[in-house]
Structure formats: C-alpha cells, structure tokens
Design a protein around this motif. Structure first.
Motif, PDB file in Angstrom:
ATOM      1  N   ARG A 175       0.837  -1.212   0.000  1.00 50.31           N
ATOM      2  CA  ARG A 175       0.000   0.000   0.000  1.00 50.31           C
ATOM      3  C   ARG A 175       0.874   1.265   0.000  1.00 50.31           C
ATOM      4  O   ARG A 175       0.587   2.221  -0.724  1.00 50.31           O
ATOM      5  N   LEU A 176       1.936   1.258   0.802  1.00 52.83           N
ATOM      6  CA  LEU A 176       2.845   2.409   0.834  1.00 52.83           C
ATOM      7  C   LEU A 176       3.512   2.610  -0.529  1.00 52.83           C
ATOM      8  O   LEU A 176       3.639   3.753  -0.995  1.00 52.83           O
ATOM      9  N   ALA A 177       3.914   1.532  -1.170  1.00 49.67           N
ATOM     10  CA  ALA A 177       4.547   1.634  -2.486  1.00 49.67           C
ATOM     11  C   ALA A 177       3.573   2.231  -3.502  1.00 49.67           C
ATOM     12  O   ALA A 177       3.948   3.106  -4.289  1.00 49.67           O
ATOM     13  N   THR A 178       2.333   1.779  -3.478  1.00 49.36           N
ATOM     14  CA  THR A 178       1.317   2.301  -4.396  1.00 49.36           C
ATOM     15  C   THR A 178       1.085   3.793  -4.166  1.00 49.36           C
ATOM     16  O   THR A 178       1.017   4.581  -5.124  1.00 49.36           O
ATOM     17  N   LEU A 179       0.965   4.182  -2.906  1.00 50.25           N
ATOM     18  CA  LEU A 179       0.748   5.596  -2.592  1.00 50.25           C
ATOM     19  C   LEU A 179       1.939   6.453  -3.008  1.00 50.25           C
ATOM     20  O   LEU A 179       1.762   7.541  -3.567  1.00 50.25           O
ATOM     21  N   ASN A 180       3.147   5.975  -2.730  1.00 52.82           N
ATOM     22  CA  ASN A 180       4.350   6.735  -3.107  1.00 52.82           C
ATOM     23  C   ASN A 180       4.493   6.867  -4.621  1.00 52.82           C
ATOM     24  O   ASN A 180       4.916   7.911  -5.123  1.00 52.82           O
ATOM     25  N   GLU A 181       4.126   5.808  -5.352  1.00 53.86           N
ATOM     26  CA  GLU A 181       4.141   5.891  -6.819  1.00 53.86           C
ATOM     27  C   GLU A 181       3.133   6.919  -7.311  1.00 53.86           C
ATOM     28  O   GLU A 181       3.415   7.688  -8.247  1.00 53.86           O
ATOM     29  N   SER A 182       1.976   6.939  -6.687  1.00 51.67           N
ATOM     30  CA  SER A 182       0.940   7.903  -7.058  1.00 51.67           C
ATOM     31  C   SER A 182       1.413   9.335  -6.795  1.00 51.67           C
ATOM     32  O   SER A 182       1.210  10.234  -7.624  1.00 51.67           O
ATOM     33  N   ILE A 183       2.056   9.539  -5.667  1.00 52.67           N
ATOM     34  CA  ILE A 183       2.588  10.872  -5.342  1.00 52.67           C
ATOM     35  C   ILE A 183       3.613  11.287  -6.395  1.00 52.67           C
ATOM     36  O   ILE A 183       3.577  12.422  -6.898  1.00 52.67           O
ATOM     37  N   ALA A 184       4.511  10.397  -6.744  1.00 49.09           N
ATOM     38  CA  ALA A 184       5.547  10.704  -7.741  1.00 49.09           C
ATOM     39  C   ALA A 184       4.907  11.038  -9.093  1.00 49.09           C
ATOM     40  O   ALA A 184       5.328  11.993  -9.763  1.00 49.09           O
ATOM     41  N   ARG A 185       3.897  10.262  -9.503  1.00 48.41           N
ATOM     42  CA  ARG A 185       3.208  10.526 -10.779  1.00 48.41           C
ATOM     43  C   ARG A 185       2.540  11.897 -10.781  1.00 48.41           C
ATOM     44  O   ARG A 185       2.614  12.640 -11.749  1.00 48.41           O
ATOM     45  N   HIS A 186       1.877  12.217  -9.666  1.00 50.33           N
ATOM     46  CA  HIS A 186       1.190  13.514  -9.572  1.00 50.33           C
ATOM     47  C   HIS A 186       2.184  14.676  -9.560  1.00 50.33           C
ATOM     48  O   HIS A 186       1.901  15.750 -10.121  1.00 50.33           O
ATOM     49  N   ASN A 210      -2.587  11.883  -0.548  1.00 49.22           N
ATOM     50  CA  ASN A 210      -1.795  10.653  -0.542  1.00 49.22           C
ATOM     51  C   ASN A 210      -0.674  10.707   0.489  1.00 49.22           C
ATOM     52  O   ASN A 210      -0.369   9.706   1.141  1.00 49.22           O
ATOM     53  N   GLN A 211      -0.063  11.873   0.670  1.00 48.60           N
ATOM     54  CA  GLN A 211       0.999  12.005   1.664  1.00 48.60           C
ATOM     55  C   GLN A 211       0.442  11.839   3.075  1.00 48.60           C
ATOM     56  O   GLN A 211       1.089  11.220   3.934  1.00 48.60           O
ATOM     57  N   ALA A 212      -0.761  12.355   3.304  1.00 55.63           N
ATOM     58  CA  ALA A 212      -1.395  12.174   4.611  1.00 55.63           C
ATOM     59  C   ALA A 212      -1.651  10.682   4.878  1.00 55.63           C
ATOM     60  O   ALA A 212      -1.450  10.197   5.998  1.00 55.63           O
ATOM     61  N   LEU A 213      -2.075   9.968   3.837  1.00 55.12           N
ATOM     62  CA  LEU A 213      -2.277   8.524   3.973  1.00 55.12           C
ATOM     63  C   LEU A 213      -0.961   7.798   4.253  1.00 55.12           C
ATOM     64  O   LEU A 213      -0.902   6.896   5.095  1.00 55.12           O
ATOM     65  N   VAL A 214       0.099   8.190   3.550  1.00 53.43           N
ATOM     66  CA  VAL A 214       1.420   7.585   3.766  1.00 53.43           C
ATOM     67  C   VAL A 214       1.864   7.814   5.209  1.00 53.43           C
ATOM     68  O   VAL A 214       2.317   6.885   5.885  1.00 53.43           O
TER      69      VAL A 214
END
Length: 180
Positions: free
Chosen positions: A76-87, A110-114
């Motif tokens: 889940r953390l990897a998915t969120l971090n990838e999403s942050i990088a894409r955005h 997403n950062q709040a979720l991370v």
C-alpha cells in the motif's frame, strides 16, 4: 488364558495408536466430502498417506499475522508513493494553475495517507495478548487421499493437500494445495 490377554493387549495398543490418526482422517474426510452449503456427498474418500500433524502455536500465528500485515502495508505504501511521484511529475508539466491545485490536493491526500499508514502496526486479537506463545491453536497435516467424484462418472482422483484442523484435531477449518 495368557494368550487371550496378549492378543487383547496387542489389539488395544493397535486401536489406541490408530485413534489419533482416525480422528484426523474423519475430520478431513468430512471436510472434503461436505460442500460450502453443508451438503455431504459420498466421494468414497480413502487416505493413501497421512503425514504427522504439525502444531500451529500462538507464536506461529502472531508471526504469520505480522508478516501478512507488513507485506500489505508495504504494498500500500509503495502504491501511494508511486501515485505521489506521478502527480508531482504531472504537476510540473501542467501549465494551468487550477490543474496544479488539483494535483497538489491529490499529493497532499496521498501524503497524509502515507504518514498515517507508516505509524500503524499490527493489531493482534485480544486472545493472543495473555496467551503463552506455546499454546497450540491448530494443527496442520498433509494428506494424500483418493476420491471418486460422481460428477466425473466416479473416476478416481488422487490429491495431496494440507489441512488446517482445530487444536483437538477433530474439526477441519480449511485446505490448501501442498506447496513444493
């Protein structure tokens, strides 16, 4: 007279040594021949080979739950971090301020979720908190068996699977294919 006592003693020892095996066999046979709706079907279940049961303790269960939690958390953390990088990349390429705000909002969420997820840890059932690590919760046993499925014109099948039984070994919880 002595001969009868010897025969009776041998028979009794054979019966008691088979008692545990037959208890596991019965639990597995009932489980295999009962569908999810609770309907029992005679599949002519026969044990070909049964391994020795392995105890699953509180310690084993805690390790398994922790490993599964950590694995899911990492994914889940990897998915969120990838999403942050894409955005962030999309925001840098964007020319419209409105779109930049939308990307920034997504990044912030997403950062709040991370941040929140990074602080979490596995929550174990209350029953585990005061239990001794060596307490046996279940048993795992490998069984090779044959069945004759009436849907397949009673064609015999040989199957090897692992079964999870309760600590007493008289009720089966689930089965899964044997790992090689």
């Amino acid at each position: 007279m002595n001969r009868n006592l010897v025969i009776m003693a041998v028979a009794l020892s054979l019966l008691t040594s088979c008692g545990e095996q037959s208890k596991y066999e019965k639990a597995i046979a009932d489980f295999v021949q009962t569908d999810k709706k609770g309907t029992w079907t005679d599949l002519q279940f026969k044990v070909i080979e049964m391994g020795d049961p392995t105890d699953i303790t509180v310690k084993d269960s805690v390790a398994l739950l922790t490993e599964k939690f950590d694995s899911e958390k990492s994914k889940r953390l990897a998915t969120l971090n990838e999403s942050i990088a894409r955005h962030k990349v999309a925001m840098e390429k964007e020319h419209l301020n409105t779109m930049k705000k939308i990307y920034q909002n997504l990044i912030d969420k997403n950062q709040a979720l991370v941040d929140s997820l990074a602080k979490t840890s596995v929550k174990l059932p209350d029953a585990y908190k005061n239990a001794a690590e060596t307490t046996v919760l279940a048993k795992e046993i490998t069984c090779k068996f044959s069945i004759a499925n009436p849907m397949l014109n009673n064609a015999k099948q040989e199957i090897t699977e692992n079964f999870i039984l309760n600590a007493a070994g008289d009720k089966c919880y689930r089965r899964h294919s044997k790992r090689k």
